[in-house]
Enzyme design. Structure first.
Site, PDB file in Angstrom:
ATOM      1  N   ASP A  80       0.827  -1.222   0.000  1.00  0.00           N
ATOM      2  CA  ASP A  80       0.000   0.000   0.000  1.00  0.00           C
ATOM      3  C   ASP A  80       0.852   1.258   0.000  1.00  0.00           C
ATOM      4  OD1 ASP A  80       0.853  -0.503   2.685  1.00  0.00           O
ATOM      5  OD2 ASP A  80      -0.690   0.853   3.423  1.00  0.00           O
ATOM      6  N   GLU A 149       0.425  -1.480   5.510  1.00  0.00           N
ATOM      7  CA  GLU A 149       1.446  -1.081   6.472  1.00  0.00           C
ATOM      8  C   GLU A 149       1.169   0.339   6.937  1.00  0.00           C
ATOM      9  OE1 GLU A 149       5.210   0.555   8.034  1.00  0.00           O
ATOM     10  OE2 GLU A 149       4.036   1.279   6.342  1.00  0.00           O
TER      11      GLU A 149
HETATM   12 ZN   LIG Z   1       6.777   2.327   4.044  1.00  0.00          ZN
END
Ligand SMILES: [Zn+2]
Length: 378
Positions: A80, A149
């Protein structure tokens, strides 16, 4: 050595819209992350990887089996990109930098997504090298691509039971040579204020204004210990939200500190401020609730000195020395380290993450890729 391949791959991945959404309750939080995970799955299969798992929560794990009795190692990069700046319709611009060497920049309207598509390009290229060199001895290698993340939402669904490695590396840092083995200890605090309400015309000695209590509490937070006044190893209090009325009010804060003692001092300070506010508002009540978000990984990595020895050795082979840098935040690695798998963070060559000025040096991606290969062989 791998510059052409890294550049090609990076530009291809940067074009996929994988912005994550902190407000979503699903993992992954956005469907675009599936597009990239499936693209990588197909690519790794074409390169010859046979043991590939894509979990129902979009964790992609590609393994290259051991061909020598050496410990398994995992390498992570995240799918992401941050939602702070648009990541849709990214048009990477390839330029020769003034200092020499090719850099990739964002077109200016979006982020670039080097955080962490540079890490992904590095891992796919390193995996390809191992698949092309079966004669090189290594333990089992696990290449792990994680969703969400940036939102921190993916970790509860992390398939820890599928991971064989006792040591992992995240490829999610900045400048060449920089290695991160230290991050903040992080807490969240929710402070509640209870007041007592009466018509303001008859309020003398009776009204206890919770909204006012909350604003006094916020004003007592040391401004010299705010995010905007600190850097390096200095921790902070950060006011995230304040809302309320005369009868009740609420404050949300985050606390950050590199040391346990520093964090304990901050937690105690919140209690002391709560008591000081109560002393100013007789009849009012202040309650402070705190919970940890993540912990500094330094101690747990230090408990496994062989991890840093291996890294130092691999970097020396490339003629480099690790430059240790504290992370003023947390990573997938800090959470994995907490769960018992020491996971230092390695550079990607990217700069100005989460902004329209983001760029990445292809030469520095190349040195990170060569480091991953050295680590894999050790
Ligand atoms: Zn990162």
């Amino acid at each position: 050595m791998f510059e052409k391949k890294l550049l090609e791959r990076f530009v291809k991945y940067a074009r996929v819209w994988t912005t994550s959404d902190p407000k979503s309750k699903e993992t992954p939080t956005t469907p675009g992350q599936w597009d990239l995970a499936r693209m990588l799955e197909a690519e790794l299969r074409t390169l010859g990887a046979r043991d590939i798992t894509l979990t129902p929560h979009c964790y992609l794990i590609a393994r290259i089996p051991a061909n020598a009795p050496k410990p398994a190692q995992g390498f992570l990069a995240h799918l992401d990109t941050s939602d702070e700046v648009s990541g849709k319709d990214v048009h990477p611009v390839i330029e020769e930098s003034a200092a020499g060497g090719v850099v990739v920049k964002s077109g200016g309207a979006t982020l670039l997504g080097a955080d962490d598509k540079a890490g992904i390009a590095i891992l796919v290229t390193a995996a390809e090298w191992f698949l092309l060199h079966p004669e090189v001895e290594h333990g089992e290698l696990e290449f792990i691509f994680t969703p969400d993340e940036e939102t921190g939402k993916g970790l509860p669904d992390f398939p820890l039971e599928l991971i064989h490695s006792k040591t992992c590396w995240t490829i999610d840092g900045g400048e060449e040579g920089e290695v991160e083995i230290e991050c903040f200890n992080a807490y969240r605090a929710l402070v509640s204020f209870e007041g007592r309400v009466i018509h303001p015309g008859n309020a003398r000695g009776i009204l206890v204004n919770a909204a006012l209590m909350a604003s006094v509490f916020a004003a007592m937070l040391p401004r010299s210990e705010s995010p905007e006044a600190t850097d390096g190893y200095y921790g902070y209090y950060c006011l995230m939200e304040i809302k309320g009325r005369q009868d009740e009010a609420h404050i949300e804060l985050i606390l950050r500190d590199f040391t346990r003692e520093g964090m304990e001092r901050r937690l105690a300070a919140l209690q002391a401020i709560a008591r000081a506010v109560e002393a100013q508002f007789p009849g009012g009540k202040v309650t402070v609730k705190t919970e940890p978000s993540y912990f500094n990984m330094k101690e747990k990595i230090a408990a496994h000195p062989e991890v840093m020895e291996r890294l130092t050795k691999a970097m020396q082979t490339l003629g480099m020395q690790p430059v240790l840098k504290p992370v003023r935040g947390g990573t997938d690695g800090s959470r994995l380290t907490e769960l018992g798998i020491p996971t230092p963070n390695i550079w990607t060559g990217g700069r100005n993450f989460h902004s329209v000025d983001e760029w990445v040096s292809v030469r520095e991606m190349d040195s990170a890729c060569r480091l991953v290969i050295e680590l894999g062989r050790l």
